[in-house]
Enzyme design. Structure first.
Site, PDB file in Angstrom:
ATOM      1  NE  ARG B 298      -4.178  -2.025   1.622  1.00 39.23           N
ATOM      2  CZ  ARG B 298      -5.217  -2.388   2.361  1.00 39.23           C
ATOM      3  NH1 ARG B 298      -5.328  -1.995   3.619  1.00 39.23           N
ATOM      4  NH2 ARG B 298      -6.160  -3.167   1.840  1.00 39.23           N
ATOM      5  CE1 TYR B 439      -2.365   0.434  -8.194  1.00 39.48           C
ATOM      6  CE2 TYR B 439      -2.479  -1.018 -10.068  1.00 39.48           C
ATOM      7  CZ  TYR B 439      -1.896   0.033  -9.416  1.00 39.48           C
ATOM      8  OH  TYR B 439      -0.836   0.680  -9.996  1.00 39.48           O
ATOM      9  CD  GLU B 440      -1.641  -4.187  -3.389  1.00 42.67           C
ATOM     10  OE1 GLU B 440      -1.979  -4.522  -2.243  1.00 42.67           O
ATOM     11  OE2 GLU B 440      -1.035  -4.948  -4.166  1.00 42.67           O
ATOM     12  N   GLY B 441      -6.727  -2.113  -2.459  1.00 43.60           N
ATOM     13  CA  GLY B 441      -7.721  -1.561  -1.534  1.00 43.60           C
ATOM     14  C   GLY B 441      -8.132  -0.159  -1.945  1.00 43.60           C
ATOM     15  CD  GLN B 446      -5.956   1.644   1.557  1.00 45.59           C
ATOM     16  OE1 GLN B 446      -5.263   1.613   2.583  1.00 45.59           O
ATOM     17  NE2 GLN B 446      -6.018   0.642   0.712  1.00 45.59           N
TER      18      GLN B 446
END
Lengths: 598, 598
Positions: B298, B439-441, B446
């Protein structure tokens, strides 16, 4: 969700209750604009938008218009759609009756135009540009040009374009170099290159009528030496039939981020002997004539922001109801749920919805005032309305288009990873929307126009008149017993107070410190957009509450309207104080930075 | 401006003065990280970025990776660039020395990674994913897997991927369905489909090592039944050479808005007998292992926001210095000038610059704390640092990537009509950036992590510790005689106070009204990002002012730094109070809206 469905309920509510049909059906010649007529128009337009234009939206994106040897081929289905549009009578709704138009009020044409923009922005640009060209010729003349070109343009047989930009002359038209040399027969020969010409070449129609800015030999430098010409693709014989090909051609089209179906042409005038052109109005007044049409064109582009936002919202909402992911926060024993139930997703959807509806109401209201400015029998009322329109147009253009981009981007976000995949369709809306803050004058240019000509030069007179109206609504709602309305009223009152302080600050500083005012101008545009949009939604909430109490209307829609206004008050109106700081104090911190520090 | 030039001056200033090299070169094993070493690393990386990766950025955009019969061909030049990257030793800077890596601190790897992201985001994703896979195997083991796979992954001979997402399981990994069946030899046979697999198939290397989340037969439902497996594209023989093709293939790649060079694969596991997989660590702990790596991943994606913003800023600045349009407002006798001189354009550029630099400093600072969390000899300091990293990561990820999109969009706006033309290159940055908030949350994920695990569950302890540091700087600057520093200090103090109120509100409401907290969470993330970014710039201004007084450093850069901080204070920090209202009061107006009203 594949195809666009016109938000007729909201359109009707705004037209009938927020703006009021009496704004225009009390004007001479528009008495026939009754509720039933409006309903019928919206219904018919929505069918074409849903059934014909919307399905072509992705087709056009995937199959951009193509150029080969000067000939442009539009995407499959677009030419047919154009003729369905024209044959159903949509091409001439705003045009003068004298040459075959319907002369509907702008207020009614506006929701119809919104539908075209939502369904297929790239398609919509062709009729929009044609309409601009029609207006210029109709407004300025001379009669010989009107008679020669207007009937076929209004019938849709020919389309029109606007040729302003050149490689070295984008926002700054004083740099236009295209030359026009007078001929003994009263025509001119034009030579020069124009770029970014929307639908400068296409295959919908047999002829294309270009309006072109150029300098007559010996004309003064700068903007006072620019004249406006009609240059047809094919010369028109005295009997109205097509003659020779004129010396104008499309040398290429652009590869763009969005609106792929709309050919953006590079046009070469006079590569041989010069393109035959006809002077519109008087010499050297070209820019002035362009600005006459500019209000309507900028309103149209502002409306494109609303249109894209609506389409992006519909798509995101549909997805959020289908897509199952996660368990809603704070709900005991919850199972996997549609993402619309997650608070942050709902927040995004409400941001999209509230901004879209606020922008829509402000645009429709402005279009009603445009009708009054043009057609009210009382000269003083026309003058007052014109000042109001002049003031509101840069706000509608700038704010709605910035909103369109923000909403389209949120639309992608709601889709998550699927939003980034082109097949989903959400990404196209962002790509298409991205031009709207640029063409017909960037947001910065709208903002400079707003703080300069529309606020600074008249010491904020019109702005303060509108803000007084906002205050009235804020005061009414702040005094309500209903806590939701009271909340909305208080938020609106705060925003209006900050907006007024900002306007007064501009009035004090415009003459002495124009650069500082300019540096904060985009914030001014945004805070006025938010304040006026909030005003529109506050009025909507007020009216919806009354209708609910009276048991009128669709309760679900009306409750949604009230709560959307409250959402906007808490989430968007609340930004106004910060924008006021940036607008008034922030200029100095821009100007303090030397170019070499960047 | 065609190619990217690394902002080495700003990187050095942040590393040496704002973060301080002593944050990491006092850690065991990192004593060699002197100023000279840092300079040499940045200088070398910048060459590869400028000369090799940057020129391929548009190439990759125009020539997306192609799929045919399971084989993916990357754009021309990418494979060569990969091998130049690997052969110059950049592929292993973070990896364990035991298996051939350099074990540089994250703080130093971070500016290097920023360069790759600026120069060519689509390229950079391959090493980034490989690094994540290396970390997982290195961290969790067992040794047999480490020895079998790590040396070739760390040398760059093989790459790695992360396989989480399935069509029905995006953000919600509890829905993962891929199955893993135990075999008598201790391996597993995997069957299932994974989507959105970055570099799931490509032509850079002879083998690809997939990390795959799957459920072992009979495992519990939900997230507690997910295990992590290594599944190589080609099986690896005991002697380390390549064996048979494993039963995994790429069945298609996506057509995306941006990062066209990066193949986003749909992967089919076990279409025949099942793909051979090796269990990483223990069964049913897969998600936990993924989350160990998630912080670094992240942070990497947050850095992509900084990277794209920097590139977009460089391009817009160069254009604004070349493009001549209009006469600057309020300058007597002005002639046509570069648009950088127009206040609104300068405002856009300063917005881009200040946000980029604020995000950069915050990301570098966070990466230094990540090093301390992992390697500080004192356990308590490791624990404190880990809590700090856990708190900061969602802010860096969410805020920097949203900034990247905003800055890239402003970059288009500065270009005017040319920004919408793909050949200009400005549009690609927006298209590429648009995935980073997903992407990646997603930003929403978050934000929920931030207000939940990182603030709510610990009653804001870490947040208040960081805010106390912000207050110290705000108090120092507010007491300065220098009016610019004083202004910055006051703005920072106001923002910090509002941020603290918001954190305290979350602490009070998290347990009792989680949905309202969640509904405002994105605003919390943004206001903390702005406050901490403003803190970083305020410290920068403080340090720069001292250096200027002492006659040290580059005066033009340092003056720019001070004024950039002031700009950020007036234009960006000023947004915090409004965000605090939306964060705390706004939740109720979201929750009040029934789904049927949307």
């Amino acid at each position: 969700m594949a195809e666009y469905i016109a938000p007729i309920k909201d359109m009707q509510f705004v037209l009938k209750h927020v703006v009021g049909l009496d704004q225009v059906n009390t004007l001479p010649g528009h008495e026939e604009i009754t509720e039933d007529v409006v309903d019928a128009i919206l219904e018919e337009a929505s069918k074409l938008a849903h059934e014909v234009l919307s399905p072509l939206n992705i087709t056009g994106d995937k199959n951009p218009s193509k150029w080969k040897d000067g000939v442009v081929t539009t995407p499959p289905g677009f030419k047919d759609a154009y003729w369905q549009y024209v044959n159903s009578g949509w091409g001439n709704i705003l045009s003068p009756a004298k040459y075959g138009g319907q002369e509907l009020p702008h207020m009614i044409a506006t929701p119809v135009e919104e539908m075209w923009g939502s369904a297929n922005l790239a398609f919509k640009l062709c009729p929009m540009l044609t309409q601009g060209a029609i207006e210029a010729i109709a407004h300025v003349g001379p009669d010989a040009l009107r008679e020669k070109f207007l009937p076929n343009m209004i019938s849709g047989k020919w389309t029109g374009t606007m040729n302003l930009t050149e490689p070295q002359a984008g926002s700054d038209l004083s740099l236009v170099r295209t030359k026009a040399t007078p001929q003994s027969d009263g025509t001119f020969r034009l030579k020069g290159q124009k770029i970014f010409i929307t639908y400068g070449e296409h295959d919908y129609t047999e002829n294309i009528i270009h309006l072109v800015l150029a300098r007559i030999d010996g004309a003064p430098e700068g903007v006072k030496g620019i004249s406006l010409f009609v240059v047809p693709k094919f010369n028109v014989k005295p009997d109205g039939s097509l003659g020779d090909r004129n010396d104008v051609k499309c040398v290429s089209i652009e590869h763009k981020l969005g609106i792929h179906a709309s050919p953006t042409a590079v046009m070469a005038y006079g590569e041989k002997d010069g393109a035959t052109g006809y002077l519109v109005g008087e010499a050297n007044r070209g820019l002035e004539y362009m600005f006459i049409m500019m209000n309507a064109a900028r309103l149209s582009v502002g409306l494109e922001g609303v249109a894209i936002a609506e389409r992006a919202y519909q798509r995101a909402l549909a997805w959020s109801r289908e897509r199952l992911q996660g368990k809603p926060v704070g709900v005991k024993g919850a199972t996997t749920a549609p993402i619309v139930q997650h608070p942050d997703v709902k927040r995004m959807l409400l941001t999209m919805k509230s901004i879209t509806e606020a922008s829509r109401a402000l645009a429709y209201w402005t279009s009603a005032i445009l009708d009054r400015a043009r057609e009210h029998p009382d000269e003083e009322e026309r003058r007052r309305s014109q000042a109001m329109v002049d003031f509101l147009i840069p706000i509608v253009k700038g704010w709605s288009t910035e909103n369109g981009i923000d909403v389209a981007s949120l639309g992608i976000q709601v889709h998550g990873g699927m939003g980034f995949i082109e097949e989903t369709g959400a990404a196209q809306h962002l790509r298409d929307a991205r031009i709207t803050t640029i063409y017909e004058g960037t947001t910065g240019i709208q903002a400079n126009d707003l703080v300069g000509r529309k606020i600074g030069r008249e010491e904020g007179r019109t702005a303060l008149v509108v803000l007084a109206e906002v205050d009235k609504v804020a005061a009414q709602l702040s005094g309500e017993g209903d806590p939701t309305l009271k909340d909305i009223g208080m938020a609106l009152a705060t925003a209006a107070a900050k907006a007024r302080e900002t306007v007064q600050w501009i009035s004090r500083n415009f003459a002495t410190n124009a650069p500082a005012v300019a540096a904060g101008s985009t914030y001014v545009l945004k805070l006025l957009g938010i304040t006026f949009g909030g005003w529109m939604l506050a009025r909507s909430a007020q009216i919806a509450t009354k209708q609910l109490a009276a048991g009128e209307g669709d309760a679900s829609y009306l409750k949604g309207k009230v709560l959307t206004a409250r959402f906007f008050a808490d989430h968007i109106l609340s930004q106004v104080p910060a924008l006021a700081i940036a607008a008034t104090k922030g200029g100095e911190s821009v100007l303090a930075v030397e170019e070499s520090f960047l």
